[in-house]
Scaffold this active site. Structure first.
Site, short mmCIF file in Angstrom:
data_model
loop_
_atom_site.label_atom_id
_atom_site.label_comp_id
_atom_site.label_asym_id
_atom_site.label_seq_id
_atom_site.Cartn_x
_atom_site.Cartn_y
_atom_site.Cartn_z
N ASP A 204 0.86 -1.19 0.00
CA ASP A 204 0.00 0.00 0.00
C ASP A 204 0.90 1.25 0.00
O ASP A 204 1.57 1.54 1.00
CB ASP A 204 -0.91 -0.02 1.24
CG ASP A 204 -1.92 1.12 1.19
OD1 ASP A 204 -1.50 2.30 1.10
OD2 ASP A 204 -3.12 0.85 1.22
N ASP A 207 0.27 3.85 2.85
CA ASP A 207 0.77 3.40 4.16
C ASP A 207 2.29 3.47 4.23
O ASP A 207 2.86 3.83 5.26
CB ASP A 207 0.32 1.96 4.43
CG ASP A 207 -1.13 1.90 4.90
OD1 ASP A 207 -1.64 2.93 5.37
OD2 ASP A 207 -1.75 0.82 4.78
N1 URA Z 1 -2.80 1.00 -4.28
C1 URA Z 1 -1.67 0.72 -3.62
O1 URA Z 1 -1.23 1.49 -2.77
N2 URA Z 1 -1.04 -0.44 -3.87
C2 URA Z 1 -1.47 -1.32 -4.80
O2 URA Z 1 -0.84 -2.36 -5.02
C3 URA Z 1 -2.66 -1.00 -5.49
C4 URA Z 1 -3.31 0.18 -5.22
#
Ligand code: URA
Length: 213
Positions: A204, A207
């Site tokens: 992510d 994050d």
């Molecule tokens: N958003 C993200 O932060 N990571 C992904 O793999 C897909 C969408």
């Protein structure tokens, strides 16, 4: 070039690839991750700015008077898709210090699954600007397509989309939905997993940039 679409540039500089590999490593901590994202924004931005217009101006060098190029044309606007897109802003501002910055935030409606705008503040005269819409990850393409839809509704016309990693699914959808938009991608990954994360990806992005997990 991706499948002959001249609007899509998959960047191929080894320095960029090296930095993306550093981002992928799950041991890379927030502080380092953030700095690398900023550097990557500059490297992809450098590619995206290749086509800026220039005009010749007269300059007195210590040796002689010469006609030399300076950047001209539309003023830039950088529009990060919240929240992860914020990570790319500082690097791009280093390349375009005069850029104005807008923000667009989207959420997915739980019933219709349609992206809805929850925040949108764009620089004035958006229709006169060269607009850089940025998001580190182009996964399904839903947010990028919706963000650009909204920006066009507000009058945006000359739009470039910039991301660090794209999945082929999202890239194709975005290129189809907005054939007038130039797309710059740091790396094209294999695809999406069942949770719609890019594989191999980097997890992510929001994050990892903000240290929220
Ligand atoms: N958003 C993200 O932060 N990571 C992904 O793999 C897909 C969408």
């Amino acid at each position: 070039m991706y499948k002959g679409n001249e609007n899509i540039t998959i960047c191929d500089h080894p320095l960029l690839k090296h930095k993306i590999t550093m981002l992928r490593n799950k041991e890379t901590g927030t502080n380092e991750f953030r700095k690398i994202v900023e550097e990557i924004a500059m490297l992809i931005g450098y590619e995206a700015l290749r086509e800026l217009e220039t005009k010749e101006v007269e300059v007195e060098t210590p040796i002689e008077t010469a006609m030399c190029p300076v950047i001209t044309g539309k003023k830039p606007a950088i529009i990060p898709i919240l929240i992860a897109g914020l990570g790319l802003v500082d690097g791009l501002v280093k390349l375009m210090p005069v850029a104005k910055i807008g923000h667009i935030g989207l959420y997915r409606d739980e019933e219709t699954f349609e992206p809805k705008e929850y925040y949108c503040k764009l620089p004035a005269a958006i229709g006169e600007r060269k607009i850089f819409v940025v998001d580190p990850m182009l996964a399904t393409g839903g947010s990028a397509i919706a963000a650009i839809d909204f920006i066009k509704q507000y009058g945006g016309k000359d739009i470039i989309f910039l991301c660090v990693i794209a999945a082929p699914e999202g890239l194709e959808k975005l290129a189809e939905a907005h054939p007038d938009v130039k797309i710059f991608v740091g790396n094209l990954d294999r695809g999406l997993n069942e949770k719609k994360y890019i594989v191999p990806g980097l997890g992510d992005a929001g994050d990892r940039i903000f240290g929220t997990k």
